[in-house]
Design a protein around this motif. Structure first.
Motif, short mmCIF file in Angstrom:
data_model
loop_
_atom_site.label_atom_id
_atom_site.label_comp_id
_atom_site.label_asym_id
_atom_site.label_seq_id
_atom_site.Cartn_x
_atom_site.Cartn_y
_atom_site.Cartn_z
N SER A 171 0.82 -1.20 0.00
CA SER A 171 0.00 0.00 0.00
C SER A 171 0.85 1.25 0.00
O SER A 171 0.57 2.21 -0.71
CB SER A 171 -0.92 -0.01 1.21
OG SER A 171 -1.67 1.18 1.27
N ALA A 172 1.93 1.21 0.80
CA ALA A 172 2.83 2.37 0.83
C ALA A 172 3.52 2.57 -0.51
O ALA A 172 3.68 3.69 -0.98
CB ALA A 172 3.86 2.19 1.94
N GLY A 173 3.97 1.46 -1.14
CA GLY A 173 4.59 1.56 -2.45
C GLY A 173 3.64 2.12 -3.49
O GLY A 173 4.03 2.93 -4.33
N SER A 174 2.39 1.68 -3.43
CA SER A 174 1.41 2.19 -4.38
C SER A 174 1.19 3.67 -4.16
O SER A 174 1.05 4.44 -5.11
CB SER A 174 0.09 1.43 -4.22
OG SER A 174 0.29 0.05 -4.46
N SER A 175 1.18 4.07 -2.89
CA SER A 175 1.01 5.49 -2.61
C SER A 175 2.18 6.31 -3.14
O SER A 175 2.01 7.38 -3.72
CB SER A 175 0.86 5.70 -1.10
OG SER A 175 0.74 7.06 -0.80
N ASP A 176 3.43 5.79 -2.93
CA ASP A 176 4.60 6.51 -3.45
C ASP A 176 4.58 6.60 -4.97
O ASP A 176 4.94 7.61 -5.57
CB ASP A 176 5.89 5.81 -3.01
CG ASP A 176 6.13 6.00 -1.51
OD1 ASP A 176 5.52 6.93 -0.95
OD2 ASP A 176 6.91 5.22 -0.94
N GLN A 177 4.14 5.48 -5.58
CA GLN A 177 4.10 5.48 -7.05
C GLN A 177 3.08 6.50 -7.56
O GLN A 177 3.32 7.20 -8.53
CB GLN A 177 3.74 4.08 -7.55
CG GLN A 177 3.79 3.96 -9.06
CD GLN A 177 3.51 2.54 -9.51
OE1 GLN A 177 3.21 1.68 -8.70
NE2 GLN A 177 3.60 2.31 -10.79
N ARG A 178 1.96 6.58 -6.86
CA ARG A 178 0.96 7.57 -7.27
C ARG A 178 1.49 8.98 -7.09
O ARG A 178 1.24 9.86 -7.92
CB ARG A 178 -0.33 7.37 -6.47
CG ARG A 178 -1.12 6.15 -6.87
CD ARG A 178 -2.51 6.19 -6.27
NE ARG A 178 -2.46 6.17 -4.81
CZ ARG A 178 -2.50 5.08 -4.09
NH1 ARG A 178 -2.58 3.88 -4.70
NH2 ARG A 178 -2.49 5.12 -2.77
N GLU A 179 2.23 9.21 -5.99
CA GLU A 179 2.80 10.54 -5.77
C GLU A 179 3.82 10.88 -6.85
O GLU A 179 3.89 12.00 -7.33
CB GLU A 179 3.45 10.61 -4.39
CG GLU A 179 2.47 10.59 -3.23
CD GLU A 179 1.58 11.80 -3.24
OE1 GLU A 179 2.05 12.86 -3.70
OE2 GLU A 179 0.42 11.70 -2.81
#
Length: 863
Positions: free
Chosen positions: A588-596
């Protein structure tokens, strides 16, 4: 008996019916002679033959069209019997056709499903009166009128009923004792039902007074006692009417004064004057007039036909609130009846009405009749059926009546399955209370009735309420009754097992089953349930909760061996769940970073890349690019890898919104970009699920922890199992090194002192490694200073060419390959102009004089 001028004409076909063919009208009237005369009237002899043919053809077309309409409506009602409008149209079409038997059947069918409007009841009674008004038809028509006045409040229908009895009942018409008693009873019922109707109630009183005045005319002049008694009865009727706030109250007072004048009293004819009236009559009249004036505004509002129904209903509700504040239940009930007559399918209105009756009206028959009508008008409202069953139980209705109402309710269509569940549970509640009561219960009541209701509820609701708290509540109730009331623990377990088959993924189902077994003292059975469910996947934290619940259960009820077994089984499961949770959080954190990152503009991305590369000097960047090609010693490669990993941590720490910053609060808000690692422990073989809190707790007995850096993969963001722990001083660092090979989250970690100077001492990639941990490139700086001094001492004419040679020598002399892996060292080939012999006998000092082309040629020829 005097004819009642205010009532309608004798019951007959209403004038609003559409024109009918002559044969249709006469067939329903049953008069062939009239049929012929009306036919002659419509077909005079002077009409031409062509006109007659045209009329006949037109009648045939109308009849064919009517038959087609009837067939279509019959098909529609066969497929959908609950279509109210189709019923009404079907009855209209049959009336036009004149089929009496089918018309009666159609009306009975509609009445069995729906309450009929007052207009439909009046129409039905008039048709039946027209067909047969003899003494043999009297009970049937009276029964129709009785059914009609029970559906809705209608002053018109009451007046039709009263007029019919007066006109067609021989006993009433002849003013016999039984006939007069029958009529008076009917009038009293009408007064109770509609006498408080502010707008139209006076019609009932006027008809009642006219009936009594007609009786007075039949009493002889010599029977003075009977005449006085009748006069007093009429006077009492006037008094009753003048005491009620009804429309035309002043006109009623004037009529009363006129009547008293006929009896010899002198009261005057002024309706505004109360002079001469008995004190009780004057007081009651003034009070009724005040009540009428207070309600006139409300009556005008609800009588408006030019406003929408919703607004008009709101006017009724305002009027009802006013009447309830006045505290007269009879007036409130009459107003509710008027409202539901105009708005029969407004469920909220019926709910308010029945709720008010439950609180205020004590007459069980009245409330039960209202509930019956409410469920017929709004059968789709489950709450009405539930409250109906509760009322029947309150008034001690028979099991047969309760069962009938319950079965009717199940035939209705509700908006949600929870409404069906509420009905089933209400039925079970009633049966349980009656079976469990200390008083003698009915012979037909036993626990089998409850079990049957539960089985029907399960069969119908389980597919729709799967994995819901509603279904769990029903099954829990069922199992408890099987155990307590049915005295069958095996059946109770069967209920729970059935629930687990349906909703086995619900934590509550397992917890409820276990709680029952524990409450009954069945510890082994409860333990077996824990063993069956602790590996199941539940929503939320349910999987962890059931594991902890098992451990708690064994602490309280089990032996040490049982507790050890539980720990042995639960621990791997908890670790598995924790690992899965960690992976999900990281993902979830990786997905959030990727979206950012995706949100960043190209200009921002270029700027971020530029910031990361500007921190290194050009020489350092060149060495970084060639690092992997020049590594030969295995030990050096390991140390270099350590340096690279630490470098990654530094780079990641400079990125905004990094995963490490979101996962811990142990780091300072603004981390430095480089670390000296002067008092740092390098920790390896760490479990991937380890967090900053875990490492801090691991070194809590040591103390002195300043910062913790966990190395993560730059692509996935997952832990690499490596970390650096900074300590405040060497004493704490030494204590931390003593914890080498200790267990952390089930794994033996390796702890060593981080020594970035070690690589520099080796001479391979020392400057490269140390620079990444914040140590300056001293050797490079010294070399640069040496070169500068040499350049300054050389002749100016050789400075340009000599600078190039020195630069080449500086790069070559820095590379020192050691170890066994020296296969890449060029042994036979040397760069042009290179010589192993140095002037002065010292390596690295001075410069060799460049050879000319002839010298090179001679050198190669000698070889």
């Amino acid at each position: 008996m005097a004819e009642n001028e205010t009532r309608d004409s004798p019951l007959s076909l209403p004038e609003e019916l559409p024109p009918q063919p002559v044969e249709q009208v006469t067939s329903i009237n049953g008069n062939d002679d009239n049929d012929q005369s009306m036919a002659d009237a419509h077909n005079p002899k002077e009409d031409s033959d062509s006109d007659s043919d045209s009329d006949t053809e037109s009648d045939s077309d109308d009849e064919a069209q009517l038959n087609l309409q009837i067939q279509t409506l019959e098909a529609e009602l066969s497929n959908n019997p609950s279509n109210y409008d189709a019923h009404v149209q079907y009855i209209r079409a049959l009336r036009k056709q004149g089929d009496v038997e089918k018309l009666r059947q159609a009306r009975e069918a509609m009445s069995a499903l729906f309450p009929l409007s007052p207009e439909l009841w009046r129409e039905w009674a008039r048709d039946e009166t027209t067909l047969s008004s003899g003494p043999e038809a009297l009970p049937a028509i009276e029964q129709l009128c009785e059914r009609g006045v029970l559906d809705y409040l209608s002053v018109d229908l009451w007046c039709d009923y009263i007029n019919f009895v007066q006109d067609y009942d021989p006993l009433v018409r002849e003013c016999s004792t039984n006939g007069i008693s029958k009529a008076r009873n009917l009038f009293e019922r009408a007064v109770i039902a509609a006498g408080l109707h502010v707008a139209e109630g006076s019609r009932i009183y006027e008809a009642y007074r006219e009936f009594e005045q007609a009786i007075a005319l039949t009493i002889g002049e010599t029977d003075i006692e009977s005449r006085e008694k009748q006069v007093q009865l009429i006077r009492n009727l006037f008094f009753r009417q003048l005491s009620v706030p009804l429309a035309n109250l002043r006109s009623t007072l004037l009529t009363y004064k006129t009547w008293e004048a006929e009896q010899g009293s002198t009261l005057g004819v002024d309706p505004n004057s109360l002079d001469g009236l008995p004190s009780n009559v004057a007081s009651a009249y003034q009070k009724a007039l005040d009540l009428l004036n207070a309600r006139t505004h409300f009556e005008e509002q609800i009588a408006r036909k030019d406003i929408p129904d919703d607004e008009r209903l709101q006017k009724f509700m305002t009027y009802l609130n006013f009447e309830q504040s006045m505290g007269d239940p009879a007036r409130v009930q009459i107003l509710y009846e008027r409202a539901i007559t105009d708005f029969p399918i407004y469920a909220d209105l019926w709910l308010d009405y029945t709720r008010y009756l439950d609180k205020t009206i004590k007459t069980s028959s009245t409330v039960k009749a209202v509930y019956s009508r409410a469920t017929r008008n709004c059968p789709w409202v489950g709450e009405l059926w539930v409250r109906y069953l509760l009322h029947l139980e309150r008034v001690h209705a028979s099991e047969e009546e309760l069962s009938t109402v319950f079965e009717k309710s199940l035939q209705c269509t509700f908006s949600s399955y929870d409404e069906y569940l509420d009905l089933f549970l209400t039925r079970v509640d009633g049966l349980r209370r009656r079976i469990s009561s200390t008083s003698k219960t009915e012979d037909c009541l036993n626990y089998d009735l409850i079990r049957d209701v539960f089985k029907r509820a399960s069969d119908y609701l389980s597919p729709h309420l799967k994995n819901t708290d509603s279904l769990l509540r029903m099954y829990s109730y069922w199992a408890r009754l099987e155990s307590k009331l049915g005295k069958d623990i095996v059946a109770a377990r069967g209920v729970w097992e059935n629930l687990l088959k349906i909703s086995g993924s619900m934590l509550g189902a397992w917890e409820g089953y276990i709680a029952v077994e524990v409450a009954e003292g069945h510890i082994n059975e409860a333990r077996s349930l824990y063993k069956r469910c602790y590996t199941k996947k539940f929503s939320g934290t349910g999987s962890e909760d059931i594991c902890h619940s098992w451990l708690c259960f064994e602490r309280e009820h089990g032996s040490l061996e049982d507790f050890d077994i539980a720990v042995q089984k639960v621990t791997p499961r908890l670790e598995e769940l924790q690992l899965f949770k960690t992976q999900q959080e990281t993902k979830s954190a990786g997905s959030s970073d990727q979206r950012e990152t995706m949100k960043k503009t190209p200009r921002e991305k270029r700027k971020l890349h530029s910031d990361l590369t500007e921190d290194q000097s050009p020489a350092k960047r060149r060495k970084n690019m060639s690092q992997n090609l020049k590594m030969t010693n295995e030990k050096d490669r390991v140390e270099a890898a350590e340096s690279v990993e630490k470098s990654k941590v530094e780079v990641i720490s400079t990125k905004p919104e990094s995963a490490s910053k979101r996962e811990t609060n142990d780091q300072s808000p603004r981390k430095p970009k480089h670390y000296n690692d002067q008092c740092t422990a390098f920790v390896s073989n760490i479990g991937v699920q380890a967090r900053y809190e875990d490492l801090r707790a691991f070194f809590s007995d040591v103390g002195g922890v300043v910062a913790i850096r966990i190395l993560t993969d730059k692509f996935t963001g997952k832990s690499r199992g490596l970390a650096y722990v900074d300590f405040s001083d060497d004493a704490h660092l030494a204590a931390a090194l003593a914890k080498n090979k200790k267990n952390l989250l089930g794994k033996k970690v390796s702890i060593a002192r981080s020594d970035p100077q070690h690589s520099k001492k080796k001479g391979t990639f020392g400057p490269k490694s140390t620079s990444k941990h914040g140590v300056g490139d001293n050797q490079s700086a010294n070399a640069g200073q040496s070169d500068s001094k040499d350049s300054a001492s050389r002749p100016k004419e050789h400075s340009g060419s000599q600078a190039q040679v020195n630069s080449q020598k500086s790069r070559d002399e820095r590379v020192e390959l050691k170890g066994k892996n020296t296969f890449a060292v060029p042994r036979a080939v040397r760069p042009l102009g290179w010589s192993s012999e140095k002037p002065g006998g010292t390596e690295g000092d001075g410069d060799e004089k460049p050879k000319s082309n002839d010298e090179f040629r001679k050198m190669f020829l000698k070889k």
